[in-house]
Design an enzyme around this catalytic site. Structure first.
Site, PDB file in Angstrom:
ATOM      1  N   ARG A   1      80.412 107.876 -65.136  1.00 21.68           N
ATOM      2  CA  ARG A   1      81.400 108.595 -65.953  1.00 21.68           C
ATOM      3  C   ARG A   1      81.888 107.611 -67.017  1.00 21.68           C
ATOM      4  NH1 ARG A   1      86.659 109.211 -62.858  1.00 21.68           N
ATOM      5  NH2 ARG A   1      85.745 111.018 -61.846  1.00 21.68           N
TER       6      ARG A   1
ATOM      7  N   ASP B   1      86.522 105.569 -59.233  1.00 23.85           N
ATOM      8  CA  ASP B   1      87.265 105.411 -60.487  1.00 23.85           C
ATOM      9  C   ASP B   1      87.313 103.932 -60.844  1.00 23.85           C
ATOM     10  OD1 ASP B   1      87.844 108.113 -60.528  1.00 23.85           O
ATOM     11  OD2 ASP B   1      89.969 107.883 -60.019  1.00 23.85           O
TER      12      ASP B   1
ATOM     13  N   ARG C   1     100.576 107.327 -66.622  1.00 19.33           N
ATOM     14  CA  ARG C   1      99.463 107.077 -67.552  1.00 19.33           C
ATOM     15  C   ARG C   1      99.230 108.285 -68.458  1.00 19.33           C
ATOM     16  NH1 ARG C   1      97.403 104.438 -62.972  1.00 19.33           N
ATOM     17  NH2 ARG C   1      96.040 106.152 -62.394  1.00 19.33           N
TER      18      ARG C   1
ATOM     19  N   THR D   1      86.347 113.060 -71.511  1.00 19.33           N
ATOM     20  CA  THR D   1      87.276 112.900 -72.625  1.00 19.33           C
ATOM     21  C   THR D   1      87.790 114.272 -73.050  1.00 19.33           C
ATOM     22  OG1 THR D   1      87.519 112.032 -74.876  1.00 19.33           O
ATOM     23  CG2 THR D   1      85.405 113.021 -74.362  1.00 19.33           C
ATOM     24  N   HIS D   2      88.957 114.261 -73.754  1.00 16.88           N
ATOM     25  CA  HIS D   2      89.452 115.502 -74.369  1.00 16.88           C
ATOM     26  C   HIS D   2      89.292 115.422 -75.879  1.00 16.88           C
ATOM     27  CE1 HIS D   2      91.770 114.202 -70.832  1.00 16.88           C
ATOM     28  NE2 HIS D   2      91.468 115.406 -70.415  1.00 16.88           N
TER      29      HIS D   2
ATOM     30  N   LYS E   1      87.573 106.297 -71.917  1.00 15.05           N
ATOM     31  CA  LYS E   1      88.068 105.301 -72.879  1.00 15.05           C
ATOM     32  C   LYS E   1      88.801 104.175 -72.154  1.00 15.05           C
ATOM     33  CE  LYS E   1      88.418 108.477 -76.763  1.00 15.05           C
ATOM     34  NZ  LYS E   1      89.259 109.048 -77.835  1.00 15.05           N
ATOM     35  N   GLY E   2      89.536 104.502 -71.083  1.00 15.59           N
ATOM     36  CA  GLY E   2      90.291 103.479 -70.341  1.00 15.59           C
ATOM     37  C   GLY E   2      91.778 103.755 -70.453  1.00 15.59           C
TER      38      GLY E   2
HETATM   39  P1  FAD Z   1      92.278 110.287 -76.646  1.00 15.09           P
HETATM   40  O1  FAD Z   1      91.806 109.781 -77.973  1.00 15.09           O
HETATM   41  O2  FAD Z   1      93.328 109.521 -75.927  1.00 15.09           O
HETATM   42  O3  FAD Z   1      92.747 111.777 -76.778  1.00 15.09           O
HETATM   43  C1  FAD Z   1      92.011 112.765 -77.484  1.00 15.09           C
HETATM   44  C2  FAD Z   1      92.832 114.045 -77.499  1.00 15.09           C
HETATM   45  O4  FAD Z   1      92.934 114.524 -76.157  1.00 15.09           O
HETATM   46  C3  FAD Z   1      94.291 113.847 -77.928  1.00 15.09           C
HETATM   47  O5  FAD Z   1      94.463 113.965 -79.293  1.00 15.09           O
HETATM   48  C4  FAD Z   1      94.988 114.951 -77.168  1.00 15.09           C
HETATM   49  O6  FAD Z   1      94.839 116.165 -77.867  1.00 15.09           O
HETATM   50  C5  FAD Z   1      94.211 115.035 -75.892  1.00 15.09           C
HETATM   51  N1  FAD Z   1      94.836 114.227 -74.803  1.00 15.09           N
HETATM   52  C6  FAD Z   1      94.469 113.013 -74.371  1.00 15.09           C
HETATM   53  N2  FAD Z   1      95.243 112.594 -73.351  1.00 15.09           N
HETATM   54  C7  FAD Z   1      96.133 113.580 -73.151  1.00 15.09           C
HETATM   55  C8  FAD Z   1      97.205 113.757 -72.248  1.00 15.09           C
HETATM   56  N3  FAD Z   1      97.526 112.830 -71.329  1.00 15.09           N
HETATM   57  N4  FAD Z   1      97.929 114.904 -72.343  1.00 15.09           N
HETATM   58  C9  FAD Z   1      97.621 115.866 -73.248  1.00 15.09           C
HETATM   59  N5  FAD Z   1      96.603 115.749 -74.120  1.00 15.09           N
HETATM   60  C10 FAD Z   1      95.879 114.634 -74.083  1.00 15.09           C
HETATM   61  N6  FAD Z   1      90.616 106.045 -67.062  1.00 15.09           N
HETATM   62  C11 FAD Z   1      90.371 104.909 -66.382  1.00 15.09           C
HETATM   63  O7  FAD Z   1      90.789 103.834 -66.810  1.00 15.09           O
HETATM   64  N7  FAD Z   1      89.652 104.947 -65.210  1.00 15.09           N
HETATM   65  C12 FAD Z   1      89.130 106.102 -64.712  1.00 15.09           C
HETATM   66  O8  FAD Z   1      88.480 106.079 -63.660  1.00 15.09           O
HETATM   67  C13 FAD Z   1      89.373 107.313 -65.411  1.00 15.09           C
HETATM   68  N8  FAD Z   1      88.888 108.505 -64.985  1.00 15.09           N
HETATM   69  C14 FAD Z   1      89.034 109.618 -65.775  1.00 15.09           C
HETATM   70  C15 FAD Z   1      88.427 110.824 -65.407  1.00 15.09           C
HETATM   71  C16 FAD Z   1      88.434 111.909 -66.256  1.00 15.09           C
HETATM   72  C17 FAD Z   1      87.750 113.169 -65.863  1.00 15.09           C
HETATM   73  C18 FAD Z   1      89.098 111.810 -67.530  1.00 15.09           C
HETATM   74  C19 FAD Z   1      89.087 112.955 -68.501  1.00 15.09           C
HETATM   75  C20 FAD Z   1      89.749 110.659 -67.869  1.00 15.09           C
HETATM   76  C21 FAD Z   1      89.739 109.560 -67.008  1.00 15.09           C
HETATM   77  N9  FAD Z   1      90.384 108.376 -67.351  1.00 15.09           N
HETATM   78  C22 FAD Z   1      90.144 107.236 -66.620  1.00 15.09           C
HETATM   79  C23 FAD Z   1      91.381 108.360 -68.457  1.00 15.09           C
HETATM   80  C24 FAD Z   1      90.773 107.921 -69.781  1.00 15.09           C
HETATM   81  O9  FAD Z   1      90.482 106.551 -69.724  1.00 15.09           O
HETATM   82  C25 FAD Z   1      91.734 108.207 -70.941  1.00 15.09           C
HETATM   83  O10 FAD Z   1      92.915 107.486 -70.763  1.00 15.09           O
HETATM   84  C26 FAD Z   1      92.086 109.675 -71.121  1.00 15.09           C
HETATM   85  O11 FAD Z   1      90.970 110.480 -70.901  1.00 15.09           O
HETATM   86  C27 FAD Z   1      92.621 109.983 -72.534  1.00 15.09           C
HETATM   87  O12 FAD Z   1      91.653 109.685 -73.476  1.00 15.09           O
HETATM   88  P2  FAD Z   1      90.731 110.753 -74.238  1.00 15.09           P
HETATM   89  O13 FAD Z   1      89.318 110.359 -73.962  1.00 15.09           O
HETATM   90  O14 FAD Z   1      91.056 112.124 -73.852  1.00 15.09           O
HETATM   91  O15 FAD Z   1      90.955 110.434 -75.755  1.00 15.09           O
END
Ligand code: FAD
Length: 306
Positions: free
Chosen positions: A183, A131, A287, A225-226, A186-187
């Protein structure tokens, strides 16, 4: 980064808030994002996910350890998790955080810990992904990844790159040269504007550029990402460029966007669920709340239902 997100990430380091939430949080809401406090509970959850066609990456919660003893215990736990995966026949690999393995104590000590973990990944024909944590640790994380990559290659070790960092395009270019398995996320950390895009639209745009760059280089890419828009864009991009489904996967967090995870499985995509477990869930949980303050409402509702 939004004001609310900054406030939540700052509050999450306040000692009073930490003590209070650590005591009651699992009961009130962290269980939504954490598969279990024990390995046994977690194995049951992983089997349920596998039965639905989802693959998993297991993450033992914990970060920023300050003693070698703690780091060695986390190393052993990661090694043991590969054994459990083999014994229980789980479709899962493992994710680790280097600050849990002693990065802040001594870089070469941390590399020794990772050496043991990747050796186990290779022995069990499995894979460990490192990670990415906050920006002051990125250089050391990449150095450790490079050293491990030399030893075991892309089949057994991978890395994470964050699109909010200005430096990431250059990092992906270098890592792409050796066909590293990345992987893209976004961060999730609170970063200053000197190193990371403050505006979400720039983070989202950079995300697409990194995915495009890495896929076009012929490298395995985990699109983590979601974000519906990014997922739909990726589907279109791979179709337009004849990128085989064996070259990428989607990844999402345990407990988030579950119907989207299953929808993608039905459409024939590989979807991996990042599945955290263990007792040290507080920083991870903070987070997740910071990303989506509405999650705090969910936690409060659970509290009032008690
Ligand atoms: P966003 O624009 O934040 O969200 C898009 C949509 O997703 C939102 O509108 C909402 O519907 C949904 N969503 C997002 N977050 C949430 C939540 N917490 N609860 C409910 N719904 C939500 N970050 C790091 O810095 N280092 C890592 O090693 C790391 N590993 C990861 C591994 C995986 C498999 C994933 C999925 C994420 C990881 N992250 C990591 C976290 C990442 O950086 C984001 O902070 C996180 O994924 C939220 O961003 P998003 O891409 O979903 O987009």
């Amino acid at each position: 980064m939004s004001f609310t997100r900054k406030v939540i990430l700052t509050l999450s380091t306040n000692p009073f808030v930490t003590r209070f939430v650590s005591k009651y949080g699992m009961k009130w809401g962290a269980a939504r994002f954490v598969a279990g406090e024990t390995m046994d509970e977690t194995v049951t959850k992983v089997k349920e996910l596998n039965a639905k066609g989802l693959v998993v990456t297991l993450d033992l919660l914990g970060e920023s350890v300050t003693t070698r003893k703690e780091a060695e215990a986390a190393t052993q736990a990661a090694i043991d998790s590969f054994e459990v995966i083999r014994k229980e026949n789980l479709d899962s690999n493992v994710s680790v955080k280097l600050t849990q393995l002693g990065l802040d104590i001594d870089e070469s000590f941390c590399l020794d810990q990772m050496d043991r973990i990747v050796a186990k990944a290779r022995e069990t024909d499995n894979f460990v992904r490192i990670d990415m944590e906050d920006s002051p640790r990125v250089d050391a994380t990449i150095r450790i990844f490079d050293a491990l990559f030399e030893r075991v290659g892309k089949q057994h070790v991978g890395l994470v790159i964050q699109s909010y960092l200005y430096r990431s395009q250059e990092d992906v270019r270098k890592l792409g040269k050796k066909k590293a398995n990345l992987r893209i996320v976004k961060g999730a950390y609170k970063e200053p504007k000197e190193v990371a895009y403050p505006d979400k639209k720039d983070v989202d745009r950079a995300y697409l550029e990194l995915v495009e760059q890495h896929l076009k280089n012929g490298c395995y890419t985990a699109v983590a990402t979601h974000d519906d828009a990014i997922i739909n864009w990726t589907k279109q991009f791979v179709a337009d460029h004849d990128i085989p489904r064996s070259q990428f996967e989607f990844q999402m967090l345990y407990g988030i966007a579950e119907s989207l995870q299953l929808q993608l499985v039905r459409e024939g995509y590989k979807v991996r669920v990042y599945t955290p477990y263990g007792k040290d869930w507080y920083p991870y949980f903070s987070r997740r709340i910071a990303e989506r303050p509405a999650n705090a409402l969910f936690v409060l509702k659970s509290f009032f239902r008690k």
